[in-house]
Design an enzyme around this catalytic site. Structure first.
Site, mmCIF file in Angstrom:
data_model
loop_
_atom_site.group_PDB
_atom_site.id
_atom_site.type_symbol
_atom_site.label_atom_id
_atom_site.label_comp_id
_atom_site.label_asym_id
_atom_site.label_seq_id
_atom_site.Cartn_x
_atom_site.Cartn_y
_atom_site.Cartn_z
ATOM 1 N N GLN A 26 -10.111 -63.652 -50.803
ATOM 2 C CA GLN A 26 -11.164 -64.458 -50.194
ATOM 3 C C GLN A 26 -12.105 -65.109 -51.200
ATOM 4 O O GLN A 26 -12.567 -66.222 -50.976
ATOM 5 C CB GLN A 26 -11.966 -63.574 -49.235
ATOM 6 C CG GLN A 26 -12.893 -64.328 -48.320
ATOM 7 C CD GLN A 26 -13.236 -63.495 -47.105
ATOM 8 O OE1 GLN A 26 -12.477 -63.428 -46.153
ATOM 9 N NE2 GLN A 26 -14.377 -62.834 -47.145
ATOM 10 N N GLU A 81 -18.307 -71.296 -48.349
ATOM 11 C CA GLU A 81 -19.373 -70.824 -49.229
ATOM 12 C C GLU A 81 -19.572 -71.715 -50.446
ATOM 13 O O GLU A 81 -20.238 -71.329 -51.405
ATOM 14 C CB GLU A 81 -19.091 -69.374 -49.639
ATOM 15 C CG GLU A 81 -19.071 -68.455 -48.423
ATOM 16 C CD GLU A 81 -18.876 -67.001 -48.766
ATOM 17 O OE1 GLU A 81 -18.676 -66.686 -49.962
ATOM 18 O OE2 GLU A 81 -18.930 -66.170 -47.852
ATOM 19 N N ASP A 87 -13.491 -60.760 -54.310
ATOM 20 C CA ASP A 87 -13.592 -60.183 -52.974
ATOM 21 C C ASP A 87 -12.207 -60.324 -52.372
ATOM 22 O O ASP A 87 -11.797 -61.415 -51.968
ATOM 23 C CB ASP A 87 -14.637 -60.910 -52.124
ATOM 24 C CG ASP A 87 -14.685 -60.374 -50.692
ATOM 25 O OD1 ASP A 87 -13.961 -59.403 -50.396
ATOM 26 O OD2 ASP A 87 -15.445 -60.924 -49.872
ATOM 27 N N GLU A 143 -14.447 -56.252 -54.641
ATOM 28 C CA GLU A 143 -14.964 -55.926 -53.308
ATOM 29 C C GLU A 143 -13.811 -55.808 -52.319
ATOM 30 O O GLU A 143 -12.873 -56.603 -52.360
ATOM 31 C CB GLU A 143 -15.934 -57.029 -52.867
ATOM 32 C CG GLU A 143 -16.496 -56.860 -51.471
ATOM 33 C CD GLU A 143 -17.330 -58.060 -51.055
ATOM 34 O OE1 GLU A 143 -17.398 -58.338 -49.843
ATOM 35 O OE2 GLU A 143 -17.897 -58.731 -51.949
ATOM 36 N N LYS A 180 -25.439 -56.340 -46.233
ATOM 37 C CA LYS A 180 -25.562 -57.520 -45.377
ATOM 38 C C LYS A 180 -26.504 -57.185 -44.229
ATOM 39 O O LYS A 180 -26.219 -56.290 -43.427
ATOM 40 C CB LYS A 180 -24.189 -57.932 -44.834
ATOM 41 C CG LYS A 180 -23.234 -58.476 -45.890
ATOM 42 C CD LYS A 180 -21.867 -58.754 -45.287
ATOM 43 C CE LYS A 180 -20.942 -59.441 -46.291
ATOM 44 N NZ LYS A 180 -19.566 -59.593 -45.762
ATOM 45 N N ARG A 232 -23.799 -64.268 -45.694
ATOM 46 C CA ARG A 232 -22.590 -64.335 -44.890
ATOM 47 C C ARG A 232 -22.013 -65.735 -45.035
ATOM 48 O O ARG A 232 -22.685 -66.653 -45.502
ATOM 49 C CB ARG A 232 -22.865 -64.047 -43.406
ATOM 50 C CG ARG A 232 -23.444 -62.679 -43.093
ATOM 51 C CD ARG A 232 -22.660 -61.511 -43.647
ATOM 52 N NE ARG A 232 -21.293 -61.365 -43.179
ATOM 53 C CZ ARG A 232 -20.896 -60.492 -42.256
ATOM 54 N NH1 ARG A 232 -21.783 -59.689 -41.674
ATOM 55 N NH2 ARG A 232 -19.625 -60.398 -41.919
ATOM 56 N N SER A 233 -20.769 -65.910 -44.606
ATOM 57 C CA SER A 233 -20.158 -67.237 -44.743
ATOM 58 C C SER A 233 -20.832 -68.255 -43.835
ATOM 59 O O SER A 233 -20.869 -69.447 -44.138
ATOM 60 C CB SER A 233 -18.662 -67.166 -44.460
ATOM 61 O OG SER A 233 -18.411 -66.575 -43.208
#
Length: 430
Positions: free
Chosen positions: A165, A207, A244, A287, A339, A368-369
């Site tokens: 990701q 992002e 990630d 991550e 988060k 967050r995205s």
């Protein structure tokens, strides 16, 4: 007085064009606070519940009118006259008012919006910036976090063939946040040039990172190394790499299905795969290397490379103190991603960070995205023992807003400003 006079919420849009909730809290002394709630694309199954309307005729079912109505009626009535500066007491009222384990009745988005807006209002009432106000509560000396800059997007954050990701750069070899930010920005622009030179797309993902198709996942790493060198920096010294993996997204029937690699790997094989990458590249942080329910695989990875590589639990822990404690007790992972909307109140967020500190785990504050122009997480990253912040790439205003807030905070701290740099990785025994 810093008691609450009124609370109001509305539906606004996030960075993906989806509705989200914005809350405003006004105090009896006229002080005012506003906060907007983020939303994730790849989400852990144990996250607090984000309440959506489900009405397919409106915003494709993603409206948040129910959550907004819960704020404007149930929550506003219950919190009128409550002391805003008592964050723990206020958040406890919110949790009790919801009455569910996962905050699904009123919605974690409703609770979080009010929780953060109340903190902003209380800070304004005390004539302090939010980071100053929170630092006074946590007792932590403010410091600037290392940014984990997501410059290549894949997985659920992009429409490409990259399995992982996020591919990130961490500018650690600098003495100030502003210099680290400059380095990351120059690498970002260098990467755009490198991608163009290879005939690859420079379109960006959710992002702000580039989202080209690569022949393999490892090609993304090689391309980033090329960009670092072209920008005049040295990988492994000035800049380290981070991943990630978001492996829950491609964990199917007990196997890790890497479409980009044409491989289906067992947990043991995937641990070998990640360990090989960590040995070959200057990777300092990984991550969600294993899936959220693959605790045995996580333990394998931790035992294998956990003394050299920061292993961050996101979907694994979902910022939940109860689940996080299980990880601490079993020695699983060595860092936690924080988060705010995974747990749903500011107090619980701060407690998760404090837990990490007590256990010797690193804490990484994260966006967050689906983001907004809200910069609360930047202030949290400065005012707590979190040593890193993950807030996307070096474009898109929803990402850059957090970096700009950190620049303002560094300027306000003046000569007392301290950048975490290589000291950020507190859980590594080097």
């Amino acid at each position: 007085m810093s008691t609450i006079r009124s609370i109001h919420a509305r539906e606004i849009l996030d960075s993906r064009g989806n509705p989200t909730l914005e809350a405003e809290v006004t105090l009896e002394d006229g002080s005012f606070g506003r906060a907007a709630v983020p939303s994730g694309a790849s989400t852990g199954t144990k996250e607090a519940v984000e309440l959506r309307d489900g009405d397919k005729t409106r915003y494709l079912g993603k409206g948040v009118r129910k959550a907004v109505d819960n704020v404007n009626t149930t929550i506003a009535n219950a919190l009128k006259g409550v002391e805003a500066s008592d964050q723990e007491g206020l958040d406890r009222r919110l949790i009790d008012l919801d009455g569910t384990e996962n905050k699904g009745r009123l919605g974690a988005n409703a609770l979080l919006g009010v929780s953060m807006a109340a903190a902003h209002a209380a800070a304004a009432s005390s004539k302090q910036a939010l980071w100053q106000y929170l630092a006074a509560k946590t007792g932590v000396t403010p410091s600037l976090p290392v940014p984990m800059m997501n410059i290549i997007n894949g997985g659920a954050h992009a429409d490409n063939n990259v399995d992982f990701q996020e591919f990130m750069v961490l500018p650690v070899g600098f003495t100030s946040f502003s210099e680290a930010l400059r380095a990351g920005t120059e690498i970002f622009h260098s990467l755009k040039s490198v991608l163009k030179g290879h005939g690859l797309s420079t379109a960006v993902g959710d992002e702000g990172g580039f989202a080209p198709d690569f022949r393999s996942n490892v090609e993304a790493l090689d391309t980033i190394l090329e960009a670092i060198g072209k920008a005049g920096y040295t990988a492994g010294e000035d800049v380290l790499l981070g991943l990630d993996v978001a492996s829950s997204e491609f964990f199917e029937n007990g196997k890790y299905n890497l479409v980009g690699e044409n491989k289906r790997l067992t947990s043991e094989q995937f641990v070998d795969f990640l360990a090989d990458w960590a040995a070959q590249y200057p990777i300092i942080t990984i991550e969600d290397g294993l899936a959220e329910n693959d605790w045995a695989g996580w333990k394998l990875l931790t035992d294998r490379i956990g003394k050299k590589v920061q292993l961050v639990g996101d979907d694994l822990f979902v910022t939940n103190p109860k689940i996080f404690q299980e990880g601490i007790d079993s020695g699983t992972a060595n860092a936690i991603l924080i988060k705010v909307n995974q747990i749903g109140t500011l107090s619980e967020t701060l407690e998760a960070i404090a837990m990490a500190d007590r256990a010797g785990y690193a804490a990484v504050v994260s966006h967050r995205s689906g983001e907004t122009e809200d910069t609360t997480i930047a202030d949290i990253s400065v005012a707590t023992t979190a040593t890193q912040i993950k807030t996307g790439s070096l474009c898109r205003s929803d990402r850059v807003a957090k970096y700009n807030q950190l620049l303002r905070i560094e300027e306000a701290l003046g000569a007392g400003a301290r950048y975490a740099g290589r000291d950020a990785f507190v859980s590594l025994k080097r």
